[in-house]
Motif scaffolding. Structure first.
Motif, PDB file in Angstrom:
ATOM      1  N   ASP A 177       0.825  -1.207   0.000  1.00 41.82           N
ATOM      2  CA  ASP A 177       0.000   0.000   0.000  1.00 41.82           C
ATOM      3  C   ASP A 177       0.859   1.257   0.000  1.00 41.82           C
ATOM      4  O   ASP A 177       0.424   2.323  -0.466  1.00 41.82           O
ATOM      5  CB  ASP A 177      -0.942   0.000   1.206  1.00 41.82           C
ATOM      6  N   GLY A 178       2.084   1.137   0.499  1.00 40.18           N
ATOM      7  CA  GLY A 178       3.018   2.259   0.399  1.00 40.18           C
ATOM      8  C   GLY A 178       3.311   2.592  -1.051  1.00 40.18           C
ATOM      9  O   GLY A 178       3.361   3.769  -1.442  1.00 40.18           O
ATOM     10  N   LEU A 179       3.489   1.563  -1.872  1.00 37.58           N
ATOM     11  CA  LEU A 179       3.724   1.775  -3.305  1.00 37.58           C
ATOM     12  C   LEU A 179       2.496   2.392  -3.971  1.00 37.58           C
ATOM     13  O   LEU A 179       2.626   3.294  -4.824  1.00 37.58           O
ATOM     14  CB  LEU A 179       4.072   0.447  -3.979  1.00 37.58           C
ATOM     15  N   PHE A 180       1.310   1.925  -3.604  1.00 42.82           N
ATOM     16  CA  PHE A 180       0.079   2.495  -4.150  1.00 42.82           C
ATOM     17  C   PHE A 180      -0.010   3.993  -3.832  1.00 42.82           C
ATOM     18  O   PHE A 180      -0.339   4.814  -4.707  1.00 42.82           O
ATOM     19  CB  PHE A 180      -1.137   1.765  -3.580  1.00 42.82           C
ATOM     20  N   LEU A 181       0.322   4.375  -2.601  1.00 39.63           N
ATOM     21  CA  LEU A 181       0.276   5.783  -2.223  1.00 39.63           C
ATOM     22  C   LEU A 181       1.342   6.600  -2.944  1.00 39.63           C
ATOM     23  O   LEU A 181       1.094   7.757  -3.335  1.00 39.63           O
ATOM     24  CB  LEU A 181       0.447   5.937  -0.707  1.00 39.63           C
TER      25      LEU A 181
END
Length: 331
Positions: A177-181
């Motif tokens: 989810d860090g990559l998504f953000l």
């Protein structure tokens, strides 16, 4: 004249799809249907719920209207919906949620859109089992995350929306989810005229129940978008009203959000409004905006006539009464 692949589907699918076909004929919509069957009914003959001719038809016509197809729980064949999205790279799932005047619900001021990444995450279906332990792999890529973020911001700009909310669980899933953000933040910088915010998925769920009017465009990874769009549908009266579009660079499939509801199939009480709302999205996609508006107005007028509505909407009517009332408002 446009040729559209038509997939009736399972359960109540053929009933509700037939309503769309009849209403389109009544409106003289410039559409020719390319009828193909998929789902449980074709497994015995073809050994799969999704024969190659279905994919071939959609690739040829580049647009489809699909009824619900049954997905077995915990066993059986893989979801036809997921397979279609992956094979045709329908990377964006678009689900508008808007309150309908005349329908008594807990809210009358909801007007938001869920933009869901449609090709990866847990829906990749990469699962395995070792002894008594079951595992699944969650796939999040920079490319897919940026594509869905661009889709959300572009949609917001073109439809005069003011805010995009990115949903995540990066406090726990720091890498995926860090990559998504990272991707959504990068894209947000290119759309400075649109407000951007981030919400953790559990807080987002609560906020939608408490203050749905505060949200405009919500962009999320696959699983979060799936859950939030169903939750949001409940705010306006249920899945019987909620449309959806699966959009890629080379094709688009329009469908109702709800399932095949085999328990009420062939009883005449299926609610066709969700698939009709999806057909409105299809008309707008084809730039047949006047026809789309005409059908939207007829549905809005029908919603105010409680006697014509199906039991799931609090009415005493049936699929025929809804269809006939809509047609009466089209005349």
């Amino acid at each position: 004249m446009y040729t559209v692949t038509l997939i009736p589907g399972d359960g109540i699918g053929p009933e509700i799809i037939s309503v769309v076909v009849e209403i389109f004929e009544h409106m003289n919509a410039p559409i020719s249907w390319d009828l193909v069957e998929a789902g449980e009914k074709v497994i015995e003959k073809y050994g799969t719920p999704l024969p190659d001719y279905v994919i071939d038809s959609i690739k040829k016509n580049k647009i489809a209207l699909k009824g619900p197809i049954t997905t077995p729980i915990g066993k059986g064949f893989r979801s036809v919906n997921v397979t279609l999205r992956e094979k045709l790279n329908l990377y964006a799932n678009l689900r508008p949620i808007k309150s309908l005047e005349g329908l008594i619900t807990k809210y009358d001021n909801v007007d938001l859109v869920v933009v869901r990444e449609n090709t990866e995450g847990l829906y990749k279906g990469i699962e395995y089992k070792i002894d008594d332990t079951a595992c699944t792999v969650r796939v999040i890529t920079k490319n897919a995350s940026e594509k869905i973020a661009y889709f959300a911001f572009k949609y917001a700009k073109e439809n005069k929306r003011k805010k995009v909310t990115a949903v995540h669980k990066a406090n726990i899933l720091k890498i995926t989810d860090g990559l998504f953000l990272e991707a959504t933040r990068k894209v947000a910088k290119e759309y400075s005229e649109i407000e951007y915010e981030e919400k953790i998925i559990d807080n987002m769920s609560m906020q939608l129940v408490l203050n749905p009017e505060k949200y405009d465009v919500i962009v999320a990874p696959n699983l979060y978008g799936d859950i939030l769009s169903d939750l949001a549908a409940g705010l306006i009266g249920g899945l019987g009203l909620a449309p959806a579009a699966n959009i890629g660079e080379d094709a688009a499939i329009f469908e109702a959000v709800h399932g095949s509801a085999p328990d009420i199939a062939n009883k005449g009480i299926a609610n066709p409004i969700a698939i009709l709302n999806s057909s409105i999205m299809l008309l707008n996609y084809l730039k047949l905006n006047e026809l789309a508006e005409k059908l939207q107005n007829a549905i809005s007028a029908t919603i105010k006539d409680i006697d014509s509505l199906t039991p799931d909407l609090g009415g005493k009517g049936n699929i025929e009464s809804i269809k006939n009332k809509i047609i009466s408002f089209l005349d």
